[in-house]
Design an enzyme around this catalytic site. Structure first.
Site, PDB file in Angstrom:
ATOM      1  CD  GLU A  55      -2.819   1.326   2.350  1.00  0.00           C
ATOM      2  OE1 GLU A  55      -3.771   2.124   2.255  1.00  0.00           O
ATOM      3  OE2 GLU A  55      -2.611   0.644   3.365  1.00  0.00           O
ATOM      4  CD  GLU A  80       2.397   8.092   5.081  1.00  0.00           C
ATOM      5  OE1 GLU A  80       2.778   9.275   4.930  1.00  0.00           O
ATOM      6  OE2 GLU A  80       1.410   7.615   4.507  1.00  0.00           O
ATOM      7  CG  ASP A 129      -1.672  15.026  -1.052  1.00  0.00           C
ATOM      8  OD1 ASP A 129      -2.542  15.728  -1.614  1.00  0.00           O
ATOM      9  OD2 ASP A 129      -0.726  15.503  -0.404  1.00  0.00           O
ATOM     10  CE  LYS A 133      -2.069  25.570  -4.979  1.00  0.00           C
ATOM     11  NZ  LYS A 133      -1.029  26.330  -4.308  1.00  0.00           N
TER      12      LYS A 133
END
Length: 189
Positions: A55, A80, A129, A133
């Site tokens: 993951e 992570e 995330d 933009k």
């Protein structure tokens, strides 16, 4: 999203360090051997057939820990980059003594630096995330070049599971998936 300072973070990470893979690039092509060693198994060949799932952006590790508990015959790696977030996953795995899970505590620019071609059976991308933009599109985990890299490390029958609650990221990802010529098995909104 801004993360609050975590109390006693260094001590908490140190206490659960045995769940963090040190120098993970060294295990490229050898992840099953790594897990056999970590789980103190005499016959490492018994690990050759165990599926390996990762993951990317595992956050607090809740999803991956649940998967690892539910499927003890598979191996799980969470990736992570932020220790203040991952600490909850490390503590969860430690508290529940989950043997078939480990974590990479670093940001991964190119997943191919860590995994050999066809080494991974599945990749989870859960609530990544969205980098909203447009100029940050290349940072998204579903950017077509990243998807191409995932395609290389996933085995013949492997898959990518992607979940998001961000409509713009969802639409972007569908377009990128099409660019990558992936077979889409299921789409739900």
């Amino acid at each position: 999203m801004r993360h609050r300072k975590v109390k006693n973070l260094d001590q908490r990470v140190e206490k659960t360090r045995h769940y963090i893979v040190e120098n993970p690039k060294e295990y490229k092509g050898k992840w099953r051997e790594f897990f056999a060693g970590e789980m103190a198994v005499d016959d490492a060949t018994s690990f050759d057939s165990k599926p390996l799932y990762i993951e990317i952006g595992c956050g607090k590790g809740k999803f991956l820990c649940a998967r690892a508990r539910a499927n003890e015959n598979a191996l799980f790696l969470g990736v992570e980059g932020l220790d203040a977030v991952l600490i909850r996953g490390l503590e969860r795995a430690d508290e529940e003594q989950i043997a078939n899970i480990r974590f990479l505590l670093e940001y991964v620019a190119d997943i191919r630096d860590y995994f050999e071609d066809g080494e991974v059976d599945g990749i989870y991308l859960n609530f990544s995330d969205p980098w909203p933009k447009a100029r940050h599109a290349k940072r998204r985990l579903t950017y077509h070049k990243r998807l191409a890299n995932y395609k290389e490390i996933i085995g013949k029958d492997g898959c990518i599971e992607f979940k998001t609650d961000n409509d713009a990221l969802f639409e972007f990802s569908l377009e990128e998936i099409e660019l990558g010529e992936f077979e889409v098995l299921e789409v739900t909104r």
